[in-house]
Design a protein around this motif. Sequence first.
Motif, PDB file in Angstrom:
ATOM      1  N   ASN A 104      42.579  41.812  37.392  1.00  0.00           N
ATOM      2  CA  ASN A 104      43.268  40.518  37.390  1.00  0.00           C
ATOM      3  C   ASN A 104      42.453  39.447  38.097  1.00  0.00           C
ATOM      4  O   ASN A 104      42.270  38.347  37.577  1.00  0.00           O
ATOM      5  N   TRP A 108      40.793  35.949  36.611  1.00  0.00           N
ATOM      6  CA  TRP A 108      41.153  34.634  37.140  1.00  0.00           C
ATOM      7  C   TRP A 108      39.916  33.806  37.508  1.00  0.00           C
ATOM      8  O   TRP A 108      39.922  32.593  37.355  1.00  0.00           O
ATOM      9  N   ARG A 155      47.071  31.005  41.600  1.00  0.00           N
ATOM     10  CA  ARG A 155      47.681  32.144  40.917  1.00  0.00           C
ATOM     11  C   ARG A 155      48.274  33.076  41.967  1.00  0.00           C
ATOM     12  O   ARG A 155      47.783  33.124  43.089  1.00  0.00           O
ATOM     13  N   LYS A 156      49.299  33.867  41.568  1.00  0.00           N
ATOM     14  CA  LYS A 156      49.839  34.865  42.487  1.00  0.00           C
ATOM     15  C   LYS A 156      50.468  35.999  41.696  1.00  0.00           C
ATOM     16  O   LYS A 156      50.900  35.813  40.559  1.00  0.00           O
ATOM     17  N   LYS A 157      50.517  37.166  42.349  1.00  0.00           N
ATOM     18  CA  LYS A 157      51.056  38.347  41.693  1.00  0.00           C
ATOM     19  C   LYS A 157      51.448  39.374  42.743  1.00  0.00           C
ATOM     20  O   LYS A 157      50.926  39.362  43.854  1.00  0.00           O
ATOM     21  N   LYS A 158      52.324  40.284  42.367  1.00  0.00           N
ATOM     22  CA  LYS A 158      52.712  41.399  43.227  1.00  0.00           C
ATOM     23  C   LYS A 158      52.445  42.688  42.464  1.00  0.00           C
ATOM     24  O   LYS A 158      52.726  42.774  41.267  1.00  0.00           O
ATOM     25  N   PHE A 159      51.904  43.677  43.172  1.00  0.00           N
ATOM     26  CA  PHE A 159      51.678  44.982  42.557  1.00  0.00           C
ATOM     27  C   PHE A 159      51.906  46.039  43.627  1.00  0.00           C
ATOM     28  O   PHE A 159      51.180  46.081  44.619  1.00  0.00           O
ATOM     29  N   ARG A 204      50.825  42.019  47.718  1.00  0.00           N
ATOM     30  CA  ARG A 204      50.891  40.698  47.076  1.00  0.00           C
ATOM     31  C   ARG A 204      49.481  40.137  47.131  1.00  0.00           C
ATOM     32  O   ARG A 204      48.759  40.369  48.092  1.00  0.00           O
TER      33      ARG A 204
END
Length: 191
Positions: free
Chosen positions: A40, A44, A176-180, A184
């Motif tokens: 990811n 980006w 951008r941001k995401k959690k997995f 985070r």
Amino acid sequence: MKKKFFPNNINIISGQLKGKKINVINNKILRPTMNFIRHNLFNWIMNDIYMSKCLDCYAGTGILSFESLSRNAHSATLLENNKKIFKELKKNIFLLKIKNIFLFYKNTLNFLSQKSIIQYDLIFIDPPFCKNNILLQKTCILLEKNNWLKNNSKIFIQYKSESKTFSLPKNWIIYRKKKFGIARYLLCKKI
């Protein structure tokens, strides 16, 4: 309680060094950035990597710097203050025959406390996970205060999802941001 075991090596996922393995020592504080998150992140920043100067504030395995150099970053500066992890990083750099990489056995906060004469395009901040994010907060403040960033620098931040929130410098925006899982991660941009 289950123990988490990480692999003894990690593959570089793209670029000139694709498929090359780096050795990972078994260490309780070492938490390599997972393939999914790396995939990811590098999607980006794919247009920002070429000839960029990278700063890896808590290098650990060094995988984020190795991935950047594999994709034609100009250089990477890695900071690590754990002696065993530092020695393993030196071995991996030697085995991969990487040039334009600068490894320092330094405390990140001490290193960033000095005014910088070099400014970086890409910064990786992935400190050991803790609930109060003190290292993360102080790192962000020092990067901004002491002139480590270029305008439009991209800053990757990874932290534990249940931890205390932290403040970004006023001139950083979340791009951008995401959690997995328990992590985070954000990509910020200095404006």
